[in-house]
Design a protein around this motif. Structure first.
Motif, PDB file in Angstrom:
ATOM      1  N   LEU A 122     -10.293   1.874 -35.248  1.00 16.18           N
ATOM      2  CA  LEU A 122     -10.631   1.969 -36.669  1.00 16.18           C
ATOM      3  C   LEU A 122     -12.101   2.361 -36.777  1.00 16.18           C
ATOM      4  O   LEU A 122     -12.973   1.647 -36.279  1.00 16.18           O
ATOM      5  N   ILE A 123     -12.377   3.481 -37.440  1.00 13.51           N
ATOM      6  CA  ILE A 123     -13.759   3.932 -37.616  1.00 13.51           C
ATOM      7  C   ILE A 123     -14.024   4.029 -39.112  1.00 13.51           C
ATOM      8  O   ILE A 123     -13.560   4.953 -39.780  1.00 13.51           O
ATOM      9  N   ASP A 124     -14.723   3.033 -39.622  1.00 14.16           N
ATOM     10  CA  ASP A 124     -15.020   2.964 -41.052  1.00 14.16           C
ATOM     11  C   ASP A 124     -16.229   2.069 -41.237  1.00 14.16           C
ATOM     12  O   ASP A 124     -16.320   1.012 -40.606  1.00 14.16           O
ATOM     13  N   ASP A 125     -17.157   2.478 -42.093  1.00 12.77           N
ATOM     14  CA  ASP A 125     -18.351   1.671 -42.332  1.00 12.77           C
ATOM     15  C   ASP A 125     -18.069   0.475 -43.228  1.00 12.77           C
ATOM     16  O   ASP A 125     -18.920  -0.395 -43.384  1.00 12.77           O
ATOM     17  N   ASP A 126     -16.872   0.379 -43.774  1.00 11.05           N
ATOM     18  CA  ASP A 126     -16.484  -0.718 -44.656  1.00 11.05           C
ATOM     19  C   ASP A 126     -15.796  -1.818 -43.837  1.00 11.05           C
ATOM     20  O   ASP A 126     -14.627  -1.701 -43.470  1.00 11.05           O
ATOM     21  N   SER A 127     -16.535  -2.885 -43.534  1.00  9.46           N
ATOM     22  CA  SER A 127     -16.010  -3.974 -42.707  1.00  9.46           C
ATOM     23  C   SER A 127     -14.777  -4.632 -43.321  1.00  9.46           C
ATOM     24  O   SER A 127     -13.848  -5.004 -42.598  1.00  9.46           O
ATOM     25  N   LEU A 128     -14.777  -4.774 -44.640  1.00  9.88           N
ATOM     26  CA  LEU A 128     -13.628  -5.389 -45.305  1.00  9.88           C
ATOM     27  C   LEU A 128     -12.381  -4.529 -45.132  1.00  9.88           C
ATOM     28  O   LEU A 128     -11.296  -5.034 -44.837  1.00  9.88           O
ATOM     29  N   LEU A 129     -12.532  -3.235 -45.263  1.00  9.67           N
ATOM     30  CA  LEU A 129     -11.393  -2.339 -45.083  1.00  9.67           C
ATOM     31  C   LEU A 129     -10.895  -2.370 -43.641  1.00  9.67           C
ATOM     32  O   LEU A 129      -9.685  -2.356 -43.396  1.00  9.67           O
ATOM     33  N   ASN A 130     -11.797  -2.443 -42.687  1.00 12.32           N
ATOM     34  CA  ASN A 130     -11.381  -2.581 -41.286  1.00 12.32           C
ATOM     35  C   ASN A 130     -10.574  -3.859 -41.095  1.00 12.32           C
ATOM     36  O   ASN A 130      -9.565  -3.860 -40.389  1.00 12.32           O
ATOM     37  N   LEU A 131     -11.010  -4.950 -41.711  1.00 10.61           N
ATOM     38  CA  LEU A 131     -10.281  -6.216 -41.618  1.00 10.61           C
ATOM     39  C   LEU A 131      -8.885  -6.087 -42.221  1.00 10.61           C
ATOM     40  O   LEU A 131      -7.894  -6.533 -41.632  1.00 10.61           O
ATOM     41  N   ILE A 132      -8.788  -5.462 -43.384  1.00 11.70           N
ATOM     42  CA  ILE A 132      -7.489  -5.260 -44.033  1.00 11.70           C
ATOM     43  C   ILE A 132      -6.589  -4.403 -43.154  1.00 11.70           C
ATOM     44  O   ILE A 132      -5.405  -4.732 -42.949  1.00 11.70           O
ATOM     45  N   HIS A 133      -7.117  -3.327 -42.603  1.00 12.77           N
ATOM     46  CA  HIS A 133      -6.310  -2.456 -41.745  1.00 12.77           C
ATOM     47  C   HIS A 133      -5.849  -3.193 -40.491  1.00 12.77           C
ATOM     48  O   HIS A 133      -4.711  -3.023 -40.039  1.00 12.77           O
ATOM     49  N   ARG A 134      -6.726  -4.028 -39.939  1.00 10.61           N
ATOM     50  CA  ARG A 134      -6.353  -4.836 -38.776  1.00 10.61           C
ATOM     51  C   ARG A 134      -5.177  -5.759 -39.136  1.00 10.61           C
ATOM     52  O   ARG A 134      -4.203  -5.863 -38.386  1.00 10.61           O
ATOM     53  N   LYS A 135      -5.253  -6.402 -40.296  1.00 13.65           N
ATOM     54  CA  LYS A 135      -4.171  -7.296 -40.735  1.00 13.65           C
ATOM     55  C   LYS A 135      -2.880  -6.521 -40.959  1.00 13.65           C
ATOM     56  O   LYS A 135      -1.795  -6.983 -40.603  1.00 13.65           O
ATOM     57  N   PHE A 136      -2.973  -5.336 -41.558  1.00 12.99           N
ATOM     58  CA  PHE A 136      -1.783  -4.508 -41.778  1.00 12.99           C
ATOM     59  C   PHE A 136      -1.136  -4.127 -40.449  1.00 12.99           C
ATOM     60  O   PHE A 136       0.094  -4.121 -40.326  1.00 12.99           O
ATOM     61  N   LEU A 137      -1.948  -3.800 -39.454  1.00 10.49           N
ATOM     62  CA  LEU A 137      -1.401  -3.473 -38.135  1.00 10.49           C
ATOM     63  C   LEU A 137      -0.654  -4.667 -37.549  1.00 10.49           C
ATOM     64  O   LEU A 137       0.432  -4.510 -36.971  1.00 10.49           O
ATOM     65  N   GLU A 138      -1.212  -5.854 -37.703  1.00 12.72           N
ATOM     66  CA  GLU A 138      -0.540  -7.064 -37.224  1.00 12.72           C
ATOM     67  C   GLU A 138       0.763  -7.298 -37.980  1.00 12.72           C
ATOM     68  O   GLU A 138       1.785  -7.635 -37.382  1.00 12.72           O
ATOM     69  N   ILE A 139       0.735  -7.107 -39.293  1.00 11.58           N
ATOM     70  CA  ILE A 139       1.928  -7.307 -40.127  1.00 11.58           C
ATOM     71  C   ILE A 139       3.069  -6.386 -39.701  1.00 11.58           C
ATOM     72  O   ILE A 139       4.231  -6.799 -39.677  1.00 11.58           O
ATOM     73  N   VAL A 140       2.740  -5.135 -39.362  1.00 19.10           N
ATOM     74  CA  VAL A 140       3.805  -4.196 -38.988  1.00 19.10           C
ATOM     75  C   VAL A 140       4.249  -4.365 -37.536  1.00 19.10           C
ATOM     76  O   VAL A 140       5.126  -3.646 -37.071  1.00 19.10           O
TER      77      VAL A 140
END
Length: 145
Positions: free
Chosen positions: A12-30
């Protein structure tokens, strides 16, 4: 059905730490159980890639998925992609890149998709359904769009 064997690492390459956290959670969910790495700018990610390819066991096999933010203050998507394009073709073939952005500008979309390693351009915010499709389908092989 989620193909958890397709991607060994998601970057994940994004300067938005919150968005990285959300994307990490989505990956875990799927149901993704591989390694998830986060970088807040393109330079950090490229440094990792340069180090990683020195020890990569399977040069040429697509094993890394990069989700790359279009707009970052330090080395934006265009700077990252230009540097990435200079890598050996076998190394580039180990990566599939998805560009994500809130921009719906056709020029941005077309420019991003012109890079062989970019498999898709997805509008933010990415959803659980988008991650389910990305991880499950694998968005194909390098060169397939």
């Amino acid at each position: 059905m989620v193909n958890t064997d397709l991607w060994q690492k998601v970057i994940l390459i994004d300067d938005d730490s919150l968005l990285n956290l959300i994307h990490r959670k989505f990956l875990e969910i799927v149901g993704y159980h591989g390694t998830i790495l986060e970088f807040h700018n393109g330079f950090q990610a490229l440094e990792f890639i340069y180090r990683e390819i020195e020890t990569a066991p399977t040069i040429g096999k697509v094993i890394y998925l990069i989700i790359l933010d279009l707009e970052m203050p330090t080395l934006n998507v265009w700077g990252f992609l230009e540097r990435f394009q200079k890598l050996d073709p076998k190394v580039k073939g180990m990566f599939k890149i998805i560009v994500s952005s809130s921009s719906l500008n056709p020029e941005d979309i077309n420019r991003a998709l012109a890079y062989e390693s970019v498999g898709e351009y997805i509008s933010k915010p990415l959803t659980i359904e988008a991650f389910r499709r990305i991880i499950g389908d694998g968005i194909g092989v390098v060169g397939e769009k």
